[in-house]
Design a protein around this motif. Structure first.
Motif, PDB file in Angstrom:
ATOM      1  N   LYS A 365      80.395  41.446  -5.289  1.00 38.44           N
ATOM      2  CA  LYS A 365      81.113  40.321  -5.247  1.00 38.44           C
ATOM      3  C   LYS A 365      81.491  39.972  -3.612  1.00 38.44           C
ATOM      4  O   LYS A 365      81.620  38.823  -3.469  1.00 38.44           O
ATOM      5  N   LEU A 366      81.824  41.042  -3.086  1.00 36.21           N
ATOM      6  CA  LEU A 366      82.310  40.810  -1.503  1.00 36.21           C
ATOM      7  C   LEU A 366      81.027  40.023  -0.924  1.00 36.21           C
ATOM      8  O   LEU A 366      80.994  39.026  -0.291  1.00 36.21           O
ATOM      9  N   TRP A 367      79.772  40.716  -1.157  1.00 33.73           N
ATOM     10  CA  TRP A 367      78.664  40.131  -0.554  1.00 33.73           C
ATOM     11  C   TRP A 367      78.185  38.595  -0.872  1.00 33.73           C
ATOM     12  O   TRP A 367      78.043  37.937  -0.016  1.00 33.73           O
ATOM     13  N   GLU A 368      78.360  38.425  -2.046  1.00 33.06           N
ATOM     14  CA  GLU A 368      78.374  37.116  -2.765  1.00 33.06           C
ATOM     15  C   GLU A 368      79.485  35.981  -2.126  1.00 33.06           C
ATOM     16  O   GLU A 368      78.834  34.921  -1.636  1.00 33.06           O
ATOM     17  N   GLU A 369      80.776  36.263  -1.892  1.00 36.98           N
ATOM     18  CA  GLU A 369      81.582  35.468  -1.279  1.00 36.98           C
ATOM     19  C   GLU A 369      81.358  35.457   0.402  1.00 36.98           C
ATOM     20  O   GLU A 369      81.581  34.226   0.807  1.00 36.98           O
ATOM     21  N   ALA A 370      80.669  36.530   0.795  1.00 41.53           N
ATOM     22  CA  ALA A 370      80.331  36.365   2.307  1.00 41.53           C
ATOM     23  C   ALA A 370      79.290  35.305   2.554  1.00 41.53           C
ATOM     24  O   ALA A 370      79.282  34.649   3.536  1.00 41.53           O
ATOM     25  N   GLN A 371      78.257  35.326   1.507  1.00 45.56           N
ATOM     26  CA  GLN A 371      77.148  34.378   1.427  1.00 45.56           C
ATOM     27  C   GLN A 371      77.978  32.864   1.444  1.00 45.56           C
ATOM     28  O   GLN A 371      77.460  32.015   2.394  1.00 45.56           O
ATOM     29  N   PHE A 372      78.891  32.410   0.685  1.00 44.67           N
ATOM     30  CA  PHE A 372      79.736  31.264   0.599  1.00 44.67           C
ATOM     31  C   PHE A 372      80.204  30.867   2.043  1.00 44.67           C
ATOM     32  O   PHE A 372      80.220  29.889   2.474  1.00 44.67           O
ATOM     33  N   ALA A 373      80.516  32.078   2.767  1.00 44.03           N
ATOM     34  CA  ALA A 373      81.374  31.743   4.088  1.00 44.03           C
ATOM     35  C   ALA A 373      80.306  31.875   5.171  1.00 44.03           C
ATOM     36  O   ALA A 373      80.744  31.801   6.365  1.00 44.03           O
ATOM     37  N   GLY A 374      78.986  31.990   4.899  1.00 41.90           N
ATOM     38  CA  GLY A 374      78.156  31.881   5.995  1.00 41.90           C
ATOM     39  C   GLY A 374      77.883  33.003   6.864  1.00 41.90           C
ATOM     40  O   GLY A 374      77.465  33.334   7.951  1.00 41.90           O
ATOM     41  N   LEU A 375      78.337  34.361   6.439  1.00 37.14           N
ATOM     42  CA  LEU A 375      78.220  35.368   7.040  1.00 37.14           C
ATOM     43  C   LEU A 375      76.801  36.289   6.684  1.00 37.14           C
ATOM     44  O   LEU A 375      76.643  36.446   5.475  1.00 37.14           O
ATOM     45  N   LYS A 376      76.167  36.731   7.536  1.00 36.88           N
ATOM     46  CA  LYS A 376      74.924  37.437   7.355  1.00 36.88           C
ATOM     47  C   LYS A 376      75.041  38.873   7.372  1.00 36.88           C
ATOM     48  O   LYS A 376      75.894  39.399   8.339  1.00 36.88           O
ATOM     49  N   GLY A 377      74.390  39.415   6.340  1.00 39.77           N
ATOM     50  CA  GLY A 377      74.590  41.037   6.348  1.00 39.77           C
ATOM     51  C   GLY A 377      74.015  41.409   5.104  1.00 39.77           C
ATOM     52  O   GLY A 377      73.543  40.795   3.923  1.00 39.77           O
TER      53      GLY A 377
END
Length: 415
Positions: A365-377
């Motif tokens: 879930k954290l990774w999915e939210e990070a994608q929305f924020a434009g964070l790569k990882g």
């Protein structure tokens, strides 16, 4: 317990801690205290105060939460943790009382701390609020001084959705006639503290109006500050062993609290102050505040975990001007994670992870939210896996940062 499982463990009442301390013959009234609350900076401020008092020769208790590695970190006397044997003996001795009262983990821990400080005959104890203030289990003491560091958005489900609501909860540690020190003047909430101090007839100090602190330089594992009182230089080249430029916001409250203690008969000289502040970790065992874990690549961890705390972390990282930051990041599931992620630079490389506690935000879930924020990882199942990946990718002239949650920092193997 709240810190591991979250809101379900929080009790909005002082009834249990009162019942426990009544059965223990009111230990909280048998030693002197300073009460420290606030949203950010209360752990650092508590440890600074304890270090200064120890340097001045006072036998000093220190109660903080949560712990990072060992439960016994929470209760210290002159920096030494309570022994596991003492914890076990207290639990066994009062088993019938616990079965009758049915206290929370935190309530039992506070009772243990107060009982232990009496047994150890401390001269004074620094007591850090666990959550909020008004209904926190520590709020049965009558301290010499109440210090409130700052007010920000955190634990909104329990404390309120606005900084004003949260400030009213934090202001609950201000006691009748007891001096109150507010670390930071915040126009949005200052009037709440002024009203509370009028109600309780408590002398009120806004510390940042009394002391101005400027960071001069950081050398090695210390930062050096100039402190002004009014327009005059008060302390030059004040060395603080806690790194992180955000500590300049905590120092005024510490200095104002020390001044209050001196006014009440304590003897804390400038040399005591300097000795304590340049040896905070050595004297108190504090970890996880802009702690340097290694070099080449420079590896740092910090327990900042809410919006204000992480904003300070990002500011500090940007000031390093690194070629790249490899950010090992995890969070708990009761944060406004979308707002938190929007603070993080999109240019960094992220290693998302999940601490091994029930309260952790699932890493997918954290990774999915990070994608929305434009964070790569990428996502990793554990903190240790994420750290190993960051070490594998980071070049010697880059930076690895580990944080986002106290519980991520707690699972760093080499901490």
């Amino acid at each position: 317990m709240f810190h591991r499982i979250g809101n379900a463990a929080f009790k909005k009442s002082l009834d249990n801690i009162i019942a426990l301390t009544n059965a223990l013959d009111q230990p909280q009234h048998k030693f002197k205290t300073v009460h420290v609350g606030g949203t950010n900076g209360k752990g650092s401020s508590s440890s600074m105060l304890a270090a200064v008092l120890q340097a001045a020769g006072y036998k000093t208790g220190l109660y903080t939460s949560p712990h990072l590695k060992e439960f016994t970190e929470r209760i210290r006397v002159n920096g030494e943790m309570i022994s596991r044997e003492k914890v076990a003996a207290f639990t066994q001795q009062h088993q019938a009382l616990f079965e009758e009262v049915k206290p929370s983990f935190f309530e039992m821990t506070v009772a243990l701390a107060f009982d232990y400080f009496v047994e150890e005959q401390v001269d004074i104890a620094i007591i850090e609020v666990g959550l909020g203030g008004r209904l926190d289990s520590t709020n049965i003491i009558t301290p010499l001084v109440s210090l409130i560091t700052n007010i920000g958005l955190d634990h909104q489900l329990l404390l309120g959705n606005t900084v004003q609501e949260i400030a009213r909860e934090k202001a609950g540690i201000i006691k009748p006639g007891v001096p109150a020190v507010i670390n930071t003047t915040q126009p949005s909430v200052s009037s709440i503290f002024e009203e509370k101090s009028l109600e309780t007839q408590s002398p009120l100090t806004f510390a940042d109006q009394a002391y101005r602190v400027e960071l001069k330089e950081t050398k090695g594992l210390s930062s050096f500050y100039a402190v002004y009182k009014g327009d005059s230089l008060f302390l030059d080249e004040l060395e603080l062993s806690l790194l992180g430029s955000y500590q300049r916001f905590n120092l005024p409250g510490v200095l104002a609290t020390v001044e209050n203690l001196n006014n009440q008969g304590f003897t804390i000289s400038e040399e005591h102050l300097r000795e304590g502040l340049r040896n905070v970790q050595a004297l108190t065992g504090l970890k996880g505040r802009w702690q340097v874990l290694g070099q080449q690549p420079l590896t740092i961890c910090d327990t900042g975990h809410n919006i204000d705390g992480l904003r300070a972390v990002v500011t500090q990282l940007l000031a390093l001007k690194p070629k790249q930051v490899h950010f090992v990041f995890g969070a708990v599931n009761d944060k406004d994670i979308a707002s938190v992620l929007r603070l993080l630079p999109v240019s960094y490389r992220y290693y998302f992870c999940e601490a091994q506690i029930p309260r952790a935000l699932p890493v997918q879930k954290l990774w999915e939210e990070a994608q929305f924020a434009g964070l790569k990882g990428a996502a990793y199942p554990t903190v240790e896996d994420a750290i190993l990946a960051a070490k594998a990718f980071a070049q010697e002239d880059e930076v690895i940062f580990i944080g986002g949650s106290t519980f991520v920092v707690a699972e760093i193997p080499e901490l």
